[in-house]
Design a protein around this motif. Structure first.
Motif, short mmCIF file in Angstrom:
data_model
loop_
_atom_site.label_atom_id
_atom_site.label_comp_id
_atom_site.label_asym_id
_atom_site.label_seq_id
_atom_site.Cartn_x
_atom_site.Cartn_y
_atom_site.Cartn_z
N HIS A 138 -25.18 -37.16 42.91
CA HIS A 138 -25.32 -37.48 41.50
C HIS A 138 -26.73 -37.99 41.22
O HIS A 138 -27.45 -38.42 42.12
N GLN A 139 -27.13 -37.93 39.94
CA GLN A 139 -28.51 -38.22 39.57
C GLN A 139 -28.60 -39.50 38.74
O GLN A 139 -27.64 -39.90 38.06
N PHE A 140 -29.79 -40.10 38.78
CA PHE A 140 -30.03 -41.35 38.08
C PHE A 140 -31.42 -41.31 37.46
O PHE A 140 -32.36 -40.83 38.09
N CYS A 141 -31.53 -41.81 36.22
CA CYS A 141 -32.85 -41.86 35.59
C CYS A 141 -33.65 -43.00 36.20
O CYS A 141 -33.09 -43.95 36.78
N ASN A 142 -34.95 -42.96 36.06
CA ASN A 142 -35.82 -43.96 36.68
C ASN A 142 -35.56 -45.36 36.15
O ASN A 142 -35.63 -46.33 36.90
N SER A 143 -35.24 -45.46 34.87
CA SER A 143 -35.01 -46.78 34.28
C SER A 143 -33.81 -47.46 34.93
O SER A 143 -33.86 -48.63 35.30
N CYS A 144 -32.71 -46.69 35.07
CA CYS A 144 -31.50 -47.26 35.67
C CYS A 144 -31.72 -47.58 37.15
O CYS A 144 -31.22 -48.60 37.65
N VAL A 145 -32.45 -46.73 37.85
CA VAL A 145 -32.72 -46.97 39.26
C VAL A 145 -33.49 -48.28 39.44
O VAL A 145 -33.12 -49.13 40.27
N GLU A 166 -16.45 -31.33 35.51
CA GLU A 166 -17.35 -32.45 35.72
C GLU A 166 -18.71 -32.03 36.24
O GLU A 166 -19.51 -32.86 36.63
N GLU A 167 -19.00 -30.72 36.26
CA GLU A 167 -20.29 -30.27 36.79
C GLU A 167 -21.46 -30.83 35.99
O GLU A 167 -22.54 -31.02 36.51
N ASP A 168 -21.23 -31.10 34.68
CA ASP A 168 -22.30 -31.60 33.83
C ASP A 168 -22.79 -32.96 34.32
O ASP A 168 -23.94 -33.34 34.09
N ASP A 169 -21.92 -33.72 35.02
CA ASP A 169 -22.31 -35.04 35.52
C ASP A 169 -23.47 -34.95 36.49
O ASP A 169 -24.24 -35.90 36.63
N LEU A 170 -23.60 -33.83 37.20
CA LEU A 170 -24.64 -33.68 38.20
C LEU A 170 -26.03 -33.56 37.57
O LEU A 170 -27.04 -33.68 38.26
N PHE A 171 -26.10 -33.31 36.26
CA PHE A 171 -27.38 -33.11 35.60
C PHE A 171 -27.67 -34.21 34.58
O PHE A 171 -28.53 -34.05 33.73
N ARG A 172 -26.94 -35.31 34.68
CA ARG A 172 -27.15 -36.47 33.82
C ARG A 172 -27.21 -37.72 34.67
O ARG A 172 -26.70 -37.76 35.77
N CYS A 173 -27.85 -38.76 34.13
CA CYS A 173 -27.86 -40.03 34.82
C CYS A 173 -26.42 -40.53 34.92
O CYS A 173 -25.70 -40.60 33.93
N ALA A 174 -26.00 -40.86 36.13
CA ALA A 174 -24.63 -41.29 36.35
C ALA A 174 -24.33 -42.65 35.73
O ALA A 174 -23.17 -43.04 35.61
N ILE A 175 -25.38 -43.36 35.32
CA ILE A 175 -25.18 -44.69 34.74
C ILE A 175 -25.24 -44.66 33.22
O ILE A 175 -24.31 -45.08 32.54
N CYS A 176 -26.34 -44.12 32.66
CA CYS A 176 -26.50 -44.15 31.20
C CYS A 176 -26.16 -42.82 30.53
O CYS A 176 -26.05 -42.76 29.31
N GLY A 177 -26.01 -41.75 31.30
CA GLY A 177 -25.62 -40.46 30.73
C GLY A 177 -26.75 -39.62 30.20
O GLY A 177 -26.53 -38.53 29.67
N ASP A 184 -32.44 -34.59 26.88
CA ASP A 184 -32.13 -35.47 25.76
C ASP A 184 -33.40 -35.90 25.04
O ASP A 184 -34.37 -36.34 25.67
N ALA A 185 -33.38 -35.81 23.71
CA ALA A 185 -34.54 -36.22 22.93
C ALA A 185 -34.80 -37.71 23.09
O ALA A 185 -35.93 -38.17 23.08
N SER A 186 -33.71 -38.49 23.28
CA SER A 186 -33.86 -39.92 23.43
C SER A 186 -34.58 -40.30 24.70
O SER A 186 -35.07 -41.41 24.86
N ASN A 187 -34.64 -39.36 25.64
CA ASN A 187 -35.26 -39.64 26.92
C ASN A 187 -36.76 -39.36 26.91
O ASN A 187 -37.46 -39.64 27.87
N LEU A 188 -37.27 -38.79 25.81
CA LEU A 188 -38.68 -38.43 25.74
C LEU A 188 -39.57 -39.65 25.69
O LEU A 188 -40.73 -39.60 26.08
#
Length: 265
Positions: free
Chosen positions: A74-81, A38-49, A54-58
């Motif tokens: 855990h991390q969260f993208c600005n949109s989800c926050v 589950e280490e990959d979870d630490l480098f992705r938004c915990a809500i949207c993944g 990610d190219a979709s995040n550009l």
């Protein structure tokens, strides 16, 4: 068999509800399951993944924020926050359930925050617990003292259940031993000043020797030029011999050079 192996190693993304007992809200979040851990979870938004890569995040506001709270990270993208905090002041981390607040979010990683916290508390605690080995009758007692100090720092930094108790212990120790603490601080300051003065004196002496060597090299170079000039004049018959002063200076320069070589300079 091959199909089963593929299914086991594939990443499975599903939308699952997460209900947290501290709130009546239910979050629908992507559940990421991977054989590797589950280490990959630490480098992705915990809500949207999403991740920074990610190219979709550009096309969205880039960057992930970390919930810099012990036990989460855990991390969260600005949109989800912004979406979650627009609904409520606190929302639960969908992975571990730890409360997420705007004040606990940071652009730094949890490790960075913890390192800074450790440094800060270590400085504060060691300023109070400032005994040194000569203050103890045995090495074992000194080592036990150091272990006690490390336990205090660890509990406070990692917000252990006894963290507040450890903070109170440090404060009580400081009040009880204030005069001795001040004396040791003064002694340490004197020692540090003495060391600094000794280093400064050694640097000045080294600089003086460098200047002497530089001046000697310059004088030797000028002497060689004059000897060469007078030797040329002797060959042209313009003078009978090189002056005794220059010959002596030349010999002195050679002796100094030999002495420097013997001294390893």
């Amino acid at each position: 068999s091959e199909g089963l192996e593929t299914d086991r190693t594939a990443r499975i993304l599903t939308m699952v509800p997460l209900t947290v007992t501290s709130t009546t809200d239910t979050l629908l979040v992507p559940l990421t399951m991977e054989i590797d851990g589950e280490e990959d979870d630490l480098f992705r938004c915990a809500i949207c993944g999403r991740s920074d890569e990610d190219a979709s995040n550009l096309t969205t506001q880039s960057g992930l924020q970390t919930n810099a709270t012990v036990g989460c990270g855990h991390q969260f993208c600005n949109s989800c926050v912004e979406r979650e905090l627009a609904r409520r002041k606190v929302f639960p981390c969908p992975i571990c359930g730890t409360p997420v607040k705007r004040v606990t979010l940071s652009t730094r990683t949890l490790d960075d925050v913890q390192c800074e916290k450790d440094t800060s508390w270590r400085r504060r605690v060691l300023k109070v617990y400032n005994k040194v080995e000569p203050d103890f009758p045995t090495l074992l007692e000194y080592n036990n003292y150091l272990e006690e100090v490390e336990d205090i720092i660890f509990s406070i930094v990692n917000e252990e259940p006894n963290a507040e108790e450890m903070k109170a212990k440090v404060k009580a120790y400081e009040e009880k031993n204030k005069s001795q603490i001040v004396i040791r601080q003064s002694q340490r300051a004197d020692e540090e000043r003495s060391i600094a003065d000794r280093i400064a004196a050694e640097q000045r002496e080294a600089e003086r020797r460098r200047q002497e060597f530089k001046e000697a090299e310059k004088a030797f170079s000028l002497t060689k030029q004059k000897i060469k000039q007078e030797s040329t004049e002797v060959m042209l018959g313009e003078r009978e011999e090189v002056s005794a002063e220059l010959r002596n200076a030349q010999m002195m320069g050679y002796r100094n050079e030999l002495k420097r070589q013997q001294q390893g300079r």
